[in-house]
Design a protein around this motif. Structure first.
Motif, PDB file in Angstrom:
ATOM      1  N   ASP A 183       0.821  -1.207   0.000  1.00  0.00           N
ATOM      2  CA  ASP A 183       0.000   0.000   0.000  1.00  0.00           C
ATOM      3  C   ASP A 183       0.860   1.264   0.000  1.00  0.00           C
ATOM      4  OD1 ASP A 183      -2.933   1.136   0.671  1.00  0.00           O
ATOM      5  OD2 ASP A 183      -1.433   2.242   1.825  1.00  0.00           O
ATOM      6  N   GLN A 186       2.745   2.068  -3.185  1.00  0.00           N
ATOM      7  CA  GLN A 186       1.871   2.563  -4.250  1.00  0.00           C
ATOM      8  C   GLN A 186       1.417   4.005  -3.981  1.00  0.00           C
ATOM      9  OE1 GLN A 186      -0.926  -0.282  -6.187  1.00  0.00           O
ATOM     10  NE2 GLN A 186      -0.389  -1.543  -4.410  1.00  0.00           N
ATOM     11  N   ARG A 187       1.260   4.362  -2.725  1.00  0.00           N
ATOM     12  CA  ARG A 187       0.826   5.715  -2.376  1.00  0.00           C
ATOM     13  C   ARG A 187       1.964   6.722  -2.436  1.00  0.00           C
ATOM     14  NH1 ARG A 187      -4.236   5.591  -0.089  1.00  0.00           N
ATOM     15  NH2 ARG A 187      -4.813   3.546   0.725  1.00  0.00           N
ATOM     16  N   SER A 211      -1.685  -5.106  -4.899  1.00  0.00           N
ATOM     17  CA  SER A 211      -0.900  -5.304  -6.113  1.00  0.00           C
ATOM     18  C   SER A 211      -1.699  -6.129  -7.109  1.00  0.00           C
ATOM     19  CB  SER A 211       0.409  -6.028  -5.788  1.00  0.00           C
ATOM     20  OG  SER A 211       0.169  -7.380  -5.498  1.00  0.00           O
TER      21      SER A 211
END
Length: 76
Positions: free
Chosen positions: A35, A38-39, A67
């Motif tokens: 997480d 990705q952020r 993912s």
């Protein structure tokens, strides 16, 4: 001792500390790292503290980013 360089040992220590904090907070380290990574590119720099394990758990843990591998394995 097994990191080859002092810098490698420092980075390993940071990662191990982060994983330990996740476990202490009751967070799956894999879910957290997927997480947060990705952020990281789109999260406002002024709110970077929200990506620490304790605050991440409060804000994002119920609906973490996943993912593509998560969907492929059929773990919807």
């Amino acid at each position: 001792m097994f990191c080859w360089t002092e810098l490698g040992a420092e980075h390993l220590g940071i990662i191990q500390s982060l994983l330990s904090i996740c476990r202490l907070q009751g967070i799956d380290p894999y879910d957290y790292l997927v997480d947060v990574l990705q952020r990281a590119g789109t999260h406002p720099a002024k709110d970077v503290a929200q990506l620490t394990p304790r605050l991440w758990k409060e804000q994002f843990a119920e609906n973490p980013l996943r993912s593509d591998l998560y969907r492929i394995r059929g773990q919807h």
